[in-house]
Design a protein around this motif. Sequence first.
Motif, PDB file in Angstrom:
ATOM      1  N   ILE A  32      45.193  35.648  48.687  1.00  0.00           N
ATOM      2  CA  ILE A  32      45.621  35.636  47.218  1.00  0.00           C
ATOM      3  C   ILE A  32      45.019  37.045  46.442  1.00  0.00           C
ATOM      4  O   ILE A  32      45.643  37.749  45.952  1.00  0.00           O
ATOM      5  N   ILE A  33      43.566  36.797  46.488  1.00  0.00           N
ATOM      6  CA  ILE A  33      42.972  37.759  45.842  1.00  0.00           C
ATOM      7  C   ILE A  33      41.387  37.724  46.171  1.00  0.00           C
ATOM      8  O   ILE A  33      40.872  36.636  46.631  1.00  0.00           O
ATOM      9  N   ASP A  34      40.810  38.810  46.176  1.00  0.00           N
ATOM     10  CA  ASP A  34      39.225  38.801  46.619  1.00  0.00           C
ATOM     11  C   ASP A  34      38.547  39.561  45.377  1.00  0.00           C
ATOM     12  O   ASP A  34      39.077  40.176  44.449  1.00  0.00           O
ATOM     13  N   ILE A  35      37.221  39.128  45.502  1.00  0.00           N
ATOM     14  CA  ILE A  35      36.198  39.908  44.576  1.00  0.00           C
ATOM     15  C   ILE A  35      34.897  40.176  45.266  1.00  0.00           C
ATOM     16  O   ILE A  35      34.401  39.212  46.019  1.00  0.00           O
ATOM     17  N   ARG A  36      34.386  41.501  45.158  1.00  0.00           N
ATOM     18  CA  ARG A  36      33.172  41.823  45.728  1.00  0.00           C
ATOM     19  C   ARG A  36      32.029  41.040  44.740  1.00  0.00           C
ATOM     20  O   ARG A  36      32.145  40.742  43.528  1.00  0.00           O
ATOM     21  N   SER A  37      30.982  40.897  45.245  1.00  0.00           N
ATOM     22  CA  SER A  37      29.679  40.296  44.989  1.00  0.00           C
ATOM     23  C   SER A  37      29.154  41.038  43.652  1.00  0.00           C
ATOM     24  O   SER A  37      28.449  40.404  42.973  1.00  0.00           O
ATOM     25  N   ASN A  38      29.342  42.367  43.640  1.00  0.00           N
ATOM     26  CA  ASN A  38      28.721  43.004  42.327  1.00  0.00           C
ATOM     27  C   ASN A  38      29.801  43.220  41.148  1.00  0.00           C
ATOM     28  O   ASN A  38      29.767  44.022  40.222  1.00  0.00           O
ATOM     29  N   MET A  39      30.985  42.404  41.224  1.00  0.00           N
ATOM     30  CA  MET A  39      31.955  42.061  40.167  1.00  0.00           C
ATOM     31  C   MET A  39      31.983  40.762  39.531  1.00  0.00           C
ATOM     32  O   MET A  39      31.416  39.646  40.242  1.00  0.00           O
ATOM     33  N   ASP A  40      32.429  40.740  38.280  1.00  0.00           N
ATOM     34  CA  ASP A  40      32.416  39.502  37.540  1.00  0.00           C
ATOM     35  C   ASP A  40      34.042  38.967  37.664  1.00  0.00           C
ATOM     36  O   ASP A  40      34.109  37.735  37.549  1.00  0.00           O
ATOM     37  N   LYS A  41      34.781  39.726  37.598  1.00  0.00           N
ATOM     38  CA  LYS A  41      36.251  39.467  37.307  1.00  0.00           C
ATOM     39  C   LYS A  41      37.054  40.466  38.063  1.00  0.00           C
ATOM     40  O   LYS A  41      36.889  41.532  38.138  1.00  0.00           O
ATOM     41  N   ARG A  42      38.082  39.640  38.419  1.00  0.00           N
ATOM     42  CA  ARG A  42      39.312  40.740  38.925  1.00  0.00           C
ATOM     43  C   ARG A  42      40.612  40.041  38.586  1.00  0.00           C
ATOM     44  O   ARG A  42      40.956  38.744  38.904  1.00  0.00           O
ATOM     45  N   GLN A  43      41.703  40.878  38.288  1.00  0.00           N
ATOM     46  CA  GLN A  43      42.833  40.371  38.009  1.00  0.00           C
ATOM     47  C   GLN A  43      43.785  40.689  39.016  1.00  0.00           C
ATOM     48  O   GLN A  43      43.984  41.904  39.439  1.00  0.00           O
ATOM     49  N   GLY A  44      44.875  39.942  39.444  1.00  0.00           N
ATOM     50  CA  GLY A  44      45.953  40.290  40.044  1.00  0.00           C
ATOM     51  C   GLY A  44      47.421  40.098  39.433  1.00  0.00           C
ATOM     52  O   GLY A  44      47.149  39.755  38.142  1.00  0.00           O
ATOM     53  N   GLN A  45      48.460  39.877  40.237  1.00  0.00           N
ATOM     54  CA  GLN A  45      49.751  39.316  39.448  1.00  0.00           C
ATOM     55  C   GLN A  45      49.574  37.789  39.244  1.00  0.00           C
ATOM     56  O   GLN A  45      49.448  37.141  40.115  1.00  0.00           O
ATOM     57  N   ARG A  46      49.495  37.453  37.919  1.00  0.00           N
ATOM     58  CA  ARG A  46      49.486  35.893  37.806  1.00  0.00           C
ATOM     59  C   ARG A  46      48.108  35.343  37.864  1.00  0.00           C
ATOM     60  O   ARG A  46      47.713  34.093  37.720  1.00  0.00           O
ATOM     61  N   VAL A  47      47.229  36.025  38.668  1.00  0.00           N
ATOM     62  CA  VAL A  47      45.938  35.555  39.083  1.00  0.00           C
ATOM     63  C   VAL A  47      44.796  36.142  38.683  1.00  0.00           C
ATOM     64  O   VAL A  47      44.824  37.285  38.615  1.00  0.00           O
ATOM     65  N   THR A  48      43.772  35.228  38.382  1.00  0.00           N
ATOM     66  CA  THR A  48      42.507  35.742  37.786  1.00  0.00           C
ATOM     67  C   THR A  48      41.377  35.223  38.957  1.00  0.00           C
ATOM     68  O   THR A  48      41.564  34.012  38.802  1.00  0.00           O
ATOM     69  N   VAL A  49      40.288  36.045  39.515  1.00  0.00           N
ATOM     70  CA  VAL A  49      39.069  35.338  39.952  1.00  0.00           C
ATOM     71  C   VAL A  49      38.166  35.755  39.094  1.00  0.00           C
ATOM     72  O   VAL A  49      37.841  36.855  38.741  1.00  0.00           O
ATOM     73  N   LEU A  50      37.206  34.623  38.648  1.00  0.00           N
ATOM     74  CA  LEU A  50      35.842  34.996  38.224  1.00  0.00           C
ATOM     75  C   LEU A  50      34.817  34.597  38.780  1.00  0.00           C
ATOM     76  O   LEU A  50      34.827  33.516  39.655  1.00  0.00           O
TER      77      LEU A  50
END
Lengths: 112, 111
Positions: free
Chosen positions: B47-65
Motif C-alpha cells: 500500500i505505502i511505505d515510510i522511511r524511519s527518518n520521515m514522519d508522514k507520507r501520503q499516497g492516493q487516499r492513504v496516509t501513513v504517520l
Amino acid sequence: DTEVTQTPKHLVMGMTNKKSLKCEQHMGHRAMYWYKQKAKKPPELMFVYSYEKLSINESVPSRFSPECPNSSLLNLHLHALQPEDSALYLCASKRGPENGYTFGSGTRLTVV
Amino acid sequence: GESVGLHLPTLSVQEGDNSIINCAYSNSASDYFIWYKQESGKGPQFIIDIRSNMDKRQGQRVTVLLNKTVKHLSLQIAATQPGDSAVYFCAEVRANSKLTFGKGITLSVRP
C-alpha cells in the motif's frame, strides 16, 4: 512483467510424499523470500536468498529445503511434512535494499 | 473514522468514512515500515511505505504517520470503499532486509 508467479496454487500431499513449490519472477530482483502463513496469522519468514545464495534461514526444519537455481527462480522442496505444516506458502522478491517487496499469490498446501 | 490497535482483530467502518489503523512496533533500529493489504486468497499487496527518518507520507487516499518517540505507526484511509475490505498488516524492515509482519487487522466496510 511485474509479477511474482507461484505454482501450483493448491497442493495436497501425504506425509510420505515429496513435492516442490515453484516461484518465478522476471523483474530482475536479486533477493527472493519464502514465507509461511497460517490462517488468520501474519506471514512468517522462512528463507531469504540474496544473489542466489541463502542468506537467512529462520531455523526452519530440514523437511523444507529451498533452492535458487537462477536469479529468476526459487523452489521449496518438501519432504516428510506434518499436518501442522499445512499453510499458505508465499514467495516474495525485491530489487534491492531501497525497494519494496512484491509478493506472489501463494500456494495453499494441505498435508494429509 | 475509528481507530483501533492491532491487538483487536477487526475494524468495521461505514462506507465513505475515514479509517485509521494503528500499529505499535518494538525495534527502533528498523529502516522503514510498510503497510500491506491482503485479500482472501491473495498475497500481501503493497500500500505505502515510510522511511524511519520521515514522519508522514501520503499516497492516493492513504496516509501513513510514524511517531518514533512512542514507536507507533498508523494508516489512514480516506473515504473508505467496499474494495478496501481486507486484512491489513504493518511490517518493518531491518538493515538485513528482513521483513517482519505485525499481527494484522481485518477492515470491514459497511455499505
